[in-house]
Write an enzyme that holds these catalytic residues in place. Structure first.
Site, PDB file in Angstrom:
ATOM      1  N   ASP A  27       6.135   4.460   4.802  1.00  0.00           N
ATOM      2  CA  ASP A  27       5.705   5.847   4.616  1.00  0.00           C
ATOM      3  C   ASP A  27       6.752   6.753   5.259  1.00  0.00           C
ATOM      4  OD1 ASP A  27       4.307   8.123   4.045  1.00  0.00           O
ATOM      5  OD2 ASP A  27       2.529   7.609   5.221  1.00  0.00           O
ATOM      6  N   ASP A  86       6.864   9.140  -1.543  1.00  0.00           N
ATOM      7  CA  ASP A  86       7.319   8.784  -0.199  1.00  0.00           C
ATOM      8  C   ASP A  86       6.587   7.597   0.400  1.00  0.00           C
ATOM      9  OD1 ASP A  86       4.930  10.204  -0.076  1.00  0.00           O
ATOM     10  OD2 ASP A  86       5.348  10.984   1.918  1.00  0.00           O
ATOM     11  N   GLU A  87       5.933   6.797  -0.415  1.00  0.00           N
ATOM     12  CA  GLU A  87       5.066   5.754   0.142  1.00  0.00           C
ATOM     13  C   GLU A  87       5.024   4.574  -0.822  1.00  0.00           C
ATOM     14  OE1 GLU A  87       0.413   5.458   1.737  1.00  0.00           O
ATOM     15  OE2 GLU A  87       1.152   7.264   0.726  1.00  0.00           O
TER      16      GLU A  87
END
Length: 490
Positions: A11, A105-106
């Site tokens: 993350d 983003d993860e």
């Protein structure tokens, strides 16, 4: 549930705000808030410097301004965020063929898949844990080198624990949860930590005297089923005891692609509504083509001033990614919706996705258009184009955070504008904080620009010894010194 911590959850830390800080040297170490800046805007991401003031995502922007008035408030730049995300996802795919993105983003990564998994297969428990830790630390270092950003990583034997581990590692840390320690790790945490436990469920459990995950496990499955129902109660008990057998899935079947906008003030001009629908249709088709997909059903979403929401849809004869077809269909759907009271949100989507398009769709669109014109026409002049844009504003509009360039001063970004002037800070991501200049808002030398790369990093060419992407590290060495432990949660 695996016996070794080979599921990785990555993350990126405060991703949108961190990208803005990396892109703008003058904002590093300062509070940055990204989101919609209008009266109805909400916070998308807040930097850690802003979070200490109580600002968080999904908060009303007006509230954030009261809590942190001295922050830099910027519009999002999704083009740049996607570029940075592509770099990160490329690095993840070098570790394993099984990467499950959850957002820009993860993502989850299965370190036991592919060539790296075959290397780990012959190792003992401690060696596998050490190798996984070393891989995670090397990944974080490579992301920092390639993007200038930090990432937090959780390693565990299940997706649930890996994700909770990355949250515990924030910011810029690594947490490894070894099998056998799950209940000790989960026990003291709030029930809100578990997936599917929102405010309503948490309040229901609180009234029953259950506030921590340890208390959920102690309550037992039968009592949880009585409190929450069979499916939810059984699932919650399994999570509280650390059981999660869901695999990392590399490809998710996306069912639809859509875009929508909430407007600062209600739209009452019908021509403006038509223009916005056409603009959203163009954006939707761009996303459709970027995903390499086409779709058969066009969906229009309209939210009125009183929050009532309507959806209209039309299914075509075959899948399409043609902007003309999507715009025409969305405009036709709009004709069945009354907008005189005011519109606060519009959305256009495409569902029924496929990986191909029908070759005669352009002909279909032309035939349908000609048929409608023939049915409606009697030799009189054609009606004005319903998607025609509204009149251009008297002044050019510059948004805070927008990339610009000037032939004399170079690249920069907009800090703010008004009263016929625009304030620009001229700087580049790889330099020092630049100078601020105020220019006339109509200055012809000042032009919009594309975002600059955050770093000068480029992917190195694969070496003959490295093997194909996803092969993982050549050998499992001793673990690097990491920050495994109780890092503060974000």
């Amino acid at each position: 549930m695996r016996s070794t911590p080979t599921i990785l959850h990555l993350d990126m830390d405060a991703f949108f705000a961190a990208v803005e800080q990396a892109s703008k040297p003058s904002l590093r170490g300062k509070p940055v808030i990204v989101g919609g800046l209008g009266p109805r805007g909400v916070v998308s991401t807040a930097s850690y410097e802003a979070r200490v003031h109580g600002v968080h995502s999904a908060m009303a922007m007006a509230h954030a301004r009261r809590l942190c008035p001295n922050a830099a408030y910027l519009y999002p730049r999704f083009t740049l965020y996607r570029q940075v995300s592509d770099i990160v996802m490329t690095l993840l795919h070098e570790l394993s063929p099984l990467v499950e993105p959850l957002s820009l983003d993860e993502a989850f990564v299965d370190l036991a898949a592919g060539d790296s998994g075959r290397r780990l297969a012959g190792l003992g428990h401690r060696e596998v844990t050490a190798a996984a830790r070393g891989t995670a630390e090397a990944l974080r270092a490579r992301i920092a080198e390639a993007t200038g950003l930090t990432a937090s990583v959780g390693l565990a034997g299940s997706k649930l624990l890996a994700k909770i581990g990355s949250e515990a590692a924030k910011p810029d840390g690594l947490v490894v949860i070894e099998p056998g320690t799950e209940r000790d790790f989960l026990g003291p945490r709030s029930v809100r930590t578990l997936w599917g436990v929102g405010p309503a469920t948490a309040e229901h459990l609180r009234r029953a005297g259950i506030t921590t995950i340890a208390e959920v496990a102690e309550t037992g499955e039968a009592e949880l089923v009585r409190l929450l129902g069979k499916a939810h109660g059984a699932s919650l008990y399994a999570m509280a005891t650390g059981r999660d057998d869901r695999p990392v899935v590399a490809e998710r079947d996306v069912k639809s692609i859509s875009v929508e906008d909430t407007f600062d003030t209600d739209l009452t001009d019908r021509a403006r509504v038509r223009f916005e629908v056409a603009r959203l249709a163009d954006r939707c088709v761009r996303r459709l083509r970027e995903a390499g997909r086409s779709g058969r059903t066009v969906v229009l979403k309209v939210r009125h001033y009183d929050f009532t929401t309507l959806t209209r849809s039309e299914t075509l004869r075959a899948p399409t990614d043609d902007p003309g077809v999507v715009k025409e269909t969305a405009a036709r759907l709009l004709e069945s919706v009354v907008t005189t009271g005011g519109v606060r949100l519009l959305g256009v989507g495409v569902a029924g996705l496929a990986d191909f398009t029908q070759e005669d769709l352009f002909a279909q669109f032309a035939e349908e258009t000609a048929a409608r014109e023939e049915a409606a026409g009697d030799g009189t002049a054609a009606a004005p184009e319903p998607g025609a844009p509204p009149p251009e504003p008297a002044e050019r509009r510059w948004r805070p955070g927008q990339d610009v360039s000037h032939p004399e001063y170079g690249p920069g970004w907009v800090q703010g504008s008004g009263l016929g002037r625009v304030t620009v800070r001229f700087e580049v991501p790889t330099g020092r904080p630049g100078r601020v200049l105020t220019l006339a808002i109509e200055d012809p030398a000042l032009q919009p620009a594309e975002p600059l790369p955050l770093t000068s990093w480029t992917p190195p060419p694969p070496s003959p010894e490295a093997g194909p992407p996803g092969a993982g590290p050549p050998e499992a060495g001793p673990p690097e010194a990491g920050r495994d432990g109780d890092a503060g949660a974000a």
